[in-house]
Every structure is written in C-alpha cells, then in structure tokens.
Design a protein around this motif. Structure first.
Motif: not given
Length: 476
Positions: A50, A54, A57, A60, A82, A168-173
């Motif tokens: 995770s 970044r 891409e 995902r 997920d 750390d995992p990044d925030e992704w929308t």
C-alpha cells in the motif's frame, strides 16, 4: 487529466484470452527466513505494498471497455479497490505448508483468470513453509505489463536491502468512472488524433531535400524489415507438433535451477550470447521430451519476445516488446551443433532487423477495424504461427528482499494461448538461472518431466566449454 488508453498490443492480450487461455504473467518465489527470526505477515505485506502504490498507479486501476467498435480500452480508477482483495494469504501463519502443498496452491492460483472488473493483479503469500522458507506467487495481466516491466514491478514491491523503510500508505480517492457515452466520445477523439499523427509522420518522411531523403531511406528500411517479419515470421507456418493440442484451464508450473557459471563459460568459449546458450539447453530438453513421448525429434518454431523498452522507459508499464521466431534444432543430437545452428539463426534475425520490423507491424495493426484486429491477434497467437514461446527475462543480479527475507528462488510464468500446451521461461537471479515450464498437465502430462530433462541438458551443454583450468590459461 486524460485517461491512458491501451495500445493495440496491450489490448491484443484481451482479444486472445479465453476460458482456457488466461493471459497473466506471473512468478513464484521462495524467500529465506528473516535473519532476526521475525515472521513475514500478510498484514505487513499489505502495508508495504500500500505504501508503494503511489509509484505505480496502475495497481489501483481497472480497464474500461468502450462500446464495441469504438477503440481500445482505457485505464480508469478502480472504485472498489481494496488491498485485502489483491494481497491475500495462501495459508494460516501457524499452519506451515509442505513444498508439495505450496506448489499445488500456486498451480490453483495460476489456473484462475484475473477478474477484469478489478485491478488486474494478485499476490498470494504463504507465511511459512515446513522448511522454514516463505512462499509467494504474484500474477499480473499481460495487458498491464510485459516480462521486463513485470520484473521492474516486482523490484518496486521488493527491497534491495533487508532493513528498508516502507513508509506509510498514502490517502487515495478514486475518480468517478466514465459512462459508455463518454468512453465512446473519448475513443473517437483519441482515434482521430492518432490518425493525424500518423498522417503527419508520413508527410514529413515524404518531404524533398536531404532530410526528406534520409527519412525516405529510413521509411524504406522500416518497410523492408516489416516485410521480412511478415514473410519469415508470421506467414511461414510452424511445423505440426505434439506440443500443440487443445488445452484446458488447468495449469502447472515446474522448474529447474542451475548455476549460471558453466553457461557463461560456454558463451565465452563459443562467442555466442547467453540467450543462445539457454536456447540450446531448452532444445536439448525438448529433444529428450520428444523421445520420451515416442516421437522422432523434429525442429520446432519458437516465439521469442524481445524487449524494445528504452532505458528512459524503465518506469513505464504496458508492453514494449516485439516478437521474433527461431527454429530450435531439436533434431540435432550434439549440443555444439545445436548451439551453432541457434547462433546462426539468432544472428540472422538481428542482421535483418526483424525485431524492429515486428514492432512496426504491431503498431500498424492499430489502424485496422476491430474485426480485423481480432483476426490478426488470433492468427499471431495460433499454433499455425509458432509451436511454443521461450522467453528469457533478466532478473536482479543483487540480493532482493521481501520484508527483510531474501529471495532464494524465482520461477517465471509465460502465458500460453489456445493450442499451445506449454511455454518455457528463463530467469536469472544473482548467480543462478531458472528454466521454468508452464503447462497444461491435462493436455501434455509428459511436460511435467521437463525439469529432469532440463537438468541433463544443462550439464550436457556446460560440458562443451571444455576444462575450466584450460580456459583460465587461455584467458590469461
């Protein structure tokens, strides 16, 4: 931000995919236990993967298909992404697997197609085998990567040091998915731009003057190489062979690993490439397989993928490959004669530039209407065109780690299309080379014996380098 559209070559792997022929590339690996004794857990692997998404891409994203006839698919964000659906445990951490059971579960994973409605990759982890090692299998759809970029992705997910910081995992929308009308309009616009680019390129080549003349010469040379690729590779039929038969969805992966040193000795002694030597080993093993099957050894036409990926494209995904076809002299008994014949064959296609011609040919298919693209893809992947694929994928020459556990064994998977019962992958890691056989054991159970045949063939080929002491004196 414009969406990334699949190339004609990338999309062709969807066109040739069927219920019995799954178009994923993959690799099976085993790792030594961590030096500090700590376990490799599924939770830690999910967190590690995770944190790196970044940088890739595409992991995902999923494919979206425009309405029929409106162009190639595009990559869009997977709204249901997920990490737990893509990095999954093969067994419970407190239930060590035997090597045989691990291999069975790997084969089961490889016998199952990837879900086209989700991101096109999957990792399965066996946290502990009975011998203390850690097992893993990773598969990615061929529309997403070629063999070389698959290795680069594997290295992105692995580490070159045992104590690497994974972050750390990044925030992704996820961005909203486009509807069918939007996909069709974008495909029409992209198709028009591609036509304009192609027309502009041809116009520039046709201009008069020294520059135009040079372009014209280059164009003529490109067309010559494309014509050679068609005549020598695509239209020259493969011989009938017992390795070409209807296949099921059932897959098995078996392999043989040997030291690379003796093969490098043969390379230097005979003035050939390592790929020539590896093909010589494969042809010797296929000769033995033919005799075990009660067949008279006969030449086989093999497809050899060739990377056309430039150094500056190292981080790109997608396929940057061409295909060349080599006749393996399975009928020759002596390994030195087989090696000489293979070297003559590979030198000829290099001199003729047929790899570049094949790339040009694949690019030209993009202007065809969809029914012709489908027919061309199926012809290129049929047993009429080649008997089997043999692919040499260079691996890392330095130690690599999975959460601190060092990679000790890796076997590649080269996908097989309908009518092809096996493929062979060649993968180098540090000072070893693995010959990997991917097969349908229902269609060709004899191929399960290929690891033993590859072992014997590697020893036989290694012997033609001569005594090591004499070679050292000559080199000095």
């Amino acid at each position: 931000m414009p969406r990334s559209r699949l190339s004609t070559l990338d999309a062709s792997f969807f066109r040739v995919e069927t219920a019995s022929a799954h178009m994923h590339v993959a690799w099976k690996g085993r790792f030594a236990p961590r030096a500090d004794g700590r376990p490799v857990t599924i939770e830690a692997l999910r967190a590690s993967v995770s944190a790196r998404l970044r940088y890739a891409e595409r992991f995902r994203q999923r494919v979206a298909f425009p309405p029929a006839g409106f162009g190639e698919p595009v990559w869009i964000d997977d709204e249901r992404f997920d990490i737990a659906a893509h990095v999954v445990p093969m067994s419970a951490p407190d239930e060590p697997l035997s090597r045989a059971r691990f291999d069975e579960l790997v084969d089961r994973c490889l016998s199952t197609p990837l879900d086209r409605t989700r991101a096109l990759w999957r990792i399965e982890l066996a946290p502990q085998l009975e011998d203390g090692t850690i097992g893993m299998v990773m598969k990615i759809h061929h529309a997403m990567v070629d063999g070389k970029s698959a290795v680069e992705l594997a290295l992105l997910l692995l580490d070159v040091s045992a104590d690497a910081d994974h972050g750390d995992p990044d925030e992704w929308t996820a961005r909203a998915a486009p509807g069918p009308t939007r996909l069709a309009l974008e495909a029409l616009a992209d198709g028009g731009l591609e036509s304009l680019r192609a027309a502009g390129g041809l116009a520039r080549m046709a201009r008069s003057g020294p520059g135009g003349l040079r372009s014209g010469v280059r164009l003529a040379d490109t067309l010559r190489r494309a014509a050679l690729s068609v005549g020598e590779d695509v239209l020259k039929p493969a011989p009938s062979s017992y390795v070409n038969r209807p296949i099921t969805a059932h897959r098995a992966l078996v392999h043989h690993t040997t030291a690379i040193g003796p093969l490098l000795d043969v390379k230097r002694r005979h003035g050939v490439t390592l790929n020539d030597v590896a093909l010589c080993v494969v042809s010797g093993a296929l000769r033995e397989l033919s005799m075990r099957a009660g067949r008279v050894p006969a030449p086989l036409k093999v497809m050899v993928p060739v990377s056309t990926r430039a150094a500056e494209e190292a981080g790109d995904l997608g396929n940057r490959i061409s295909f060349v076809f080599v006749e393996l002299p399975v009928q020759l008994h002596r390994p030195a004669e087989r090696l000489a014949a293979i070297h003559a064959e590979t030198s000829r296609f290099k001199d003729q530039g047929r790899a570049g011609g094949g790339e040009t040919l694949m690019g030209a298919l993009g202007v065809l209407p969809e029914p012709l693209k489908e027919a061309a893809a199926r012809l290129a992947a049929s047993p009429r065109t080649y008997n089997l694929t043999v692919s040499n994928v260079p691996g890392p020459r330095m130690p690599v780690y999975l959460l601190g556990a060092e990679l000790i064994e890796a076997a590649p998977v080269i996908p097989i299309t309908d009518g092809h019962a096996l493929s062979i992958g060649i993968f180098t890691v540090r000072d070893e080379v693995t010959f990997s056989v991917y097969l349908d054991p229902t269609a060709l159970p004899q191929a399960l014996e290929l690891p033993q045949a590859l072992s014997a063939a590697a020893l036989e080929v290694g012997a033609i380098a001569g005594p090591r002491r004499a070679r050292s004196a000559d080199a000095a």
